[in-house]
Enzyme design. Structure first.
Site, PDB file in Angstrom:
ATOM      1  N   GLU A 263       0.680  -1.237   0.018  1.00 61.10           N
ATOM      2  CA  GLU A 263       0.085   0.058  -0.004  1.00 61.10           C
ATOM      3  C   GLU A 263       0.990   1.338   0.195  1.00 61.10           C
ATOM      4  O   GLU A 263       1.868   1.324   0.943  1.00 61.10           O
ATOM      5  CB  GLU A 263      -0.983  -0.030   1.359  1.00 61.10           C
ATOM      6  CG  GLU A 263      -1.907   1.302   1.025  1.00 61.10           C
ATOM      7  CD  GLU A 263      -3.143   1.417   2.079  1.00 61.10           C
ATOM      8  OE1 GLU A 263      -2.856   0.567   3.110  1.00 61.10           O
ATOM      9  OE2 GLU A 263      -3.800   2.320   1.972  1.00 61.10           O
TER      10      GLU A 263
ATOM     11  N   GLU B 199       4.852   5.239   3.463  1.00 58.79           N
ATOM     12  CA  GLU B 199       4.105   6.432   3.937  1.00 58.79           C
ATOM     13  C   GLU B 199       5.437   7.352   4.691  1.00 58.79           C
ATOM     14  O   GLU B 199       6.474   6.871   4.761  1.00 58.79           O
ATOM     15  CB  GLU B 199       3.355   6.035   5.291  1.00 58.79           C
ATOM     16  CG  GLU B 199       2.462   7.488   5.886  1.00 58.79           C
ATOM     17  CD  GLU B 199       1.878   8.280   4.799  1.00 58.79           C
ATOM     18  OE1 GLU B 199       2.408   9.354   4.557  1.00 58.79           O
ATOM     19  OE2 GLU B 199       0.834   7.828   4.171  1.00 58.79           O
TER      20      GLU B 199
ATOM     21  N   ASP C 184       9.703   8.204   0.703  1.00 57.43           N
ATOM     22  CA  ASP C 184       9.283   8.498  -0.684  1.00 57.43           C
ATOM     23  C   ASP C 184       8.916   7.295  -1.446  1.00 57.43           C
ATOM     24  O   ASP C 184       9.812   6.613  -1.773  1.00 57.43           O
ATOM     25  CB  ASP C 184       9.953   9.364  -1.415  1.00 57.43           C
ATOM     26  CG  ASP C 184       9.291   9.854  -2.710  1.00 57.43           C
ATOM     27  OD1 ASP C 184       8.340   9.390  -3.014  1.00 57.43           O
ATOM     28  OD2 ASP C 184       9.877  10.862  -3.339  1.00 57.43           O
TER      29      ASP C 184
ATOM     30  N   ASP D   6      -3.072  12.127  -2.585  1.00 53.87           N
ATOM     31  CA  ASP D   6      -3.140  13.545  -2.533  1.00 53.87           C
ATOM     32  C   ASP D   6      -3.744  14.222  -3.950  1.00 53.87           C
ATOM     33  O   ASP D   6      -3.072  14.122  -4.811  1.00 53.87           O
ATOM     34  CB  ASP D   6      -2.076  14.246  -2.019  1.00 53.87           C
ATOM     35  CG  ASP D   6      -1.736  13.822  -0.518  1.00 53.87           C
ATOM     36  OD1 ASP D   6      -2.241  14.382   0.347  1.00 53.87           O
ATOM     37  OD2 ASP D   6      -0.804  13.281  -0.364  1.00 53.87           O
TER      38      ASP D   6
ATOM     39  N   LYS E 244      -5.118  22.242  -7.517  1.00 50.71           N
ATOM     40  CA  LYS E 244      -4.720  23.438  -8.283  1.00 50.71           C
ATOM     41  C   LYS E 244      -3.987  23.002  -9.452  1.00 50.71           C
ATOM     42  O   LYS E 244      -3.187  22.201  -9.302  1.00 50.71           O
ATOM     43  CB  LYS E 244      -3.862  24.334  -7.484  1.00 50.71           C
ATOM     44  CG  LYS E 244      -4.614  24.998  -6.038  1.00 50.71           C
ATOM     45  CD  LYS E 244      -3.874  26.013  -5.409  1.00 50.71           C
ATOM     46  CE  LYS E 244      -4.780  26.618  -4.405  1.00 50.71           C
ATOM     47  NZ  LYS E 244      -3.995  27.156  -3.447  1.00 50.71           N
TER      48      LYS E 244
ATOM     49  N   THR F 218     -11.829   4.313   4.130  1.00 49.66           N
ATOM     50  CA  THR F 218     -10.256   4.808   4.693  1.00 49.66           C
ATOM     51  C   THR F 218     -10.817   6.157   5.655  1.00 49.66           C
ATOM     52  O   THR F 218     -11.802   6.515   5.514  1.00 49.66           O
ATOM     53  CB  THR F 218      -9.287   5.192   3.794  1.00 49.66           C
ATOM     54  OG1 THR F 218      -9.856   6.368   2.963  1.00 49.66           O
ATOM     55  CG2 THR F 218      -9.103   4.215   2.589  1.00 49.66           C
TER      56      THR F 218
ATOM     57  N   GLU G 282     -11.225   8.925   3.108  1.00 49.46           N
ATOM     58  CA  GLU G 282     -12.484   9.006   2.677  1.00 49.46           C
ATOM     59  C   GLU G 282     -13.607   9.214   3.268  1.00 49.46           C
ATOM     60  O   GLU G 282     -14.594   9.930   2.771  1.00 49.46           O
ATOM     61  CB  GLU G 282     -12.514   7.183   2.034  1.00 49.46           C
ATOM     62  CG  GLU G 282     -13.874   7.069   1.611  1.00 49.46           C
ATOM     63  CD  GLU G 282     -13.832   5.540   1.231  1.00 49.46           C
ATOM     64  OE1 GLU G 282     -13.121   4.903   1.752  1.00 49.46           O
ATOM     65  OE2 GLU G 282     -14.855   4.942   0.382  1.00 49.46           O
TER      66      GLU G 282
HETATM   67  C1  LIG Z   1      -4.868  12.083   1.111  1.00 52.52           C
HETATM   68  S1  LIG Z   1      -3.886  10.883   2.250  1.00 52.52           S
HETATM   69  C2  LIG Z   1      -4.704   9.347   2.237  1.00 52.52           C
HETATM   70  C3  LIG Z   1      -4.172   8.480   3.175  1.00 52.52           C
HETATM   71  C4  LIG Z   1      -5.005   7.155   3.307  1.00 52.52           C
HETATM   72  N1  LIG Z   1      -4.669   6.173   2.048  1.00 52.52           N
HETATM   73  C5  LIG Z   1      -6.415   7.300   3.607  1.00 52.52           C
HETATM   74  O1  LIG Z   1      -7.087   7.127   2.412  1.00 52.52           O
HETATM   75  O2  LIG Z   1      -6.662   7.837   4.749  1.00 52.52           O
HETATM   76  C6  LIG Z   1      -2.425  10.734   1.293  1.00 52.52           C
HETATM   77  C7  LIG Z   1      -1.176  10.006   1.998  1.00 52.52           C
HETATM   78  O3  LIG Z   1      -0.176   9.602   1.168  1.00 52.52           O
HETATM   79  C8  LIG Z   1       1.142  10.001   1.688  1.00 52.52           C
HETATM   80  N2  LIG Z   1       1.877  10.431   0.664  1.00 52.52           N
HETATM   81  C9  LIG Z   1       2.078  11.185  -0.455  1.00 52.52           C
HETATM   82  N3  LIG Z   1       2.881  11.170  -1.071  1.00 52.52           N
HETATM   83  C10 LIG Z   1       3.531  10.015  -0.877  1.00 52.52           C
HETATM   84  C11 LIG Z   1       5.068   9.408  -1.297  1.00 52.52           C
HETATM   85  N4  LIG Z   1       5.565   9.723  -2.428  1.00 52.52           N
HETATM   86  N5  LIG Z   1       5.504   8.385  -0.565  1.00 52.52           N
HETATM   87  C12 LIG Z   1       4.939   7.967   0.402  1.00 52.52           C
HETATM   88  N6  LIG Z   1       3.778   8.729   1.226  1.00 52.52           N
HETATM   89  C13 LIG Z   1       3.079   9.475   0.288  1.00 52.52           C
HETATM   90  C14 LIG Z   1       0.659  11.107   2.312  1.00 52.52           C
HETATM   91  O4  LIG Z   1       1.665  11.401   3.490  1.00 52.52           O
HETATM   92  C15 LIG Z   1      -0.656  11.046   2.979  1.00 52.52           C
HETATM   93  O5  LIG Z   1      -0.600  10.315   4.236  1.00 52.52           O
END
Ligand SMILES: C[S@@+](CC[C@H](N)C(=O)[O-])C[C@H]1O[C@@H](n2cnc3c(N)ncnc32)[C@H](O)[C@@H]1O
Length: 233
Positions: A65, A90, A117, A140, A144, A212, A215
């Site tokens: 994931e 994460e 990352d 995310d 924009k 989630t 969500e």
């Molecule tokens: C909008 S949140 C959604 C979290 C979870 N999947 C949920 O649905 O509740 C997006 C997550 O992706 C992580 N994230 C964004 N870019 C990432 C990357 N390049 N590597 C690892 N995590 C990343 C962010 O830190 C954030 O916790």
């Protein structure tokens, strides 16, 4: 040093990342989990391919994931499917801490986390053809226009994901941001190694995944949720 498969792994311009590092509030328990539990259940980032059989001490189906947030989905899956190995990536320390506390509380042996990352982890550490399923739930949306380049779903990243799935492996994605859902359909539809599993090549009618945290927030705001699924040809 070269990525795990230097011929197939597309390189991304790493100046642009899909996240910004925020200080964020972290509880004492989460911080302690990062200090004490990450060395046990985390895998450090190194620019070398992982030997997943050695990591988990067995050969088993593997699910990864990306951006697991607080880890609720990952923890529920790892508890429900002990015969499967799970990897979570994460970068948000409170979420990683929260997930580690869940792993320790459940005594889970089939889940490991990488606090780095995801683009670099996929490129360097995850071997080609190694994953049975890839989950990308509510990345995310970067609404924009000037931030669209930060969206994780980009042609090069999708090509990279496709190479990390084993042939026949599944990619599951969800978003609550309609313009991003349309973007995903276009980008994923252009990747020749992936076939859309939805009838008519659009969104799934239903899904059996758990809701989630992100969500739930979207649904409270009245957002429609879009689920997509692809199989590696
Ligand atoms: C909008 S949140 C959604 C979290 C979870 N999947 C949920 O649905 O509740 C997006 C997550 O992706 C992580 N994230 C964004 N870019 C990432 C990357 N390049 N590597 C690892 N995590 C990343 C962010 O830190 C954030 O916790």
């Amino acid at each position: 040093m070269e990525p795990a498969d230097q011929h197939d792994a597309p390189r991304q311009a790493r100046a642009i990342r899909s996240f910004v590092r925020r200080a964020g509030r972290i509880t004492r328990a989460q911080q302690r989990a990062l200090d004490e539990l990450l060395p046990r259940w985390g895998l450090p980032f190194t620019p070398r391919a992982l030997d997943l059989d050695a990591v988990f001490g067995r050969h088993a189906p593997r699910v990864l994931e990306i951006g697991f947030g607080d880890g609720a989905t990952l923890l529920a899956l790892a508890r429900a499917r002990p015969e499967v190995d799970f990897l979570g990536i994460e970068v948000h320390p409170p979420g990683i801490g929260h997930c580690l506390l869940g792993i320790a509380a459940g005594g889970l042996t089939n889940l490991r986390l990488i606090a780095h990352d995801a683009v670099e982890v996929l490129q360097w550490q995850v071997p080609p053809d190694s994953l049975d399923e890839l989950l990308l739930y509510f990345p995310d949306p970067w609404p924009k226009k000037r931030h669209h380049k930060r969206r994780l779903v980009q042609p090069a990243f999708v090509a990279l994901l496709a190479t990390r799935l084993r042939p026949g492996g599944l990619l599951r994605i969800a978003t609550d941001w309609e313009p991003y859902a349309e973007w995903m359909l276009a980008v994923l539809g252009a990747e020749p190694r992936l076939a859309n599993l939805a009838p008519g090549g659009g969104y799934l009618d239903h899904t059996d995944r758990a809701t989630t945290r992100f969500e739930s927030r979207g649904r409270r705001l009245g957002h429609r949720v879009f689920d997509l699924a692809y199989r590696r040809a």
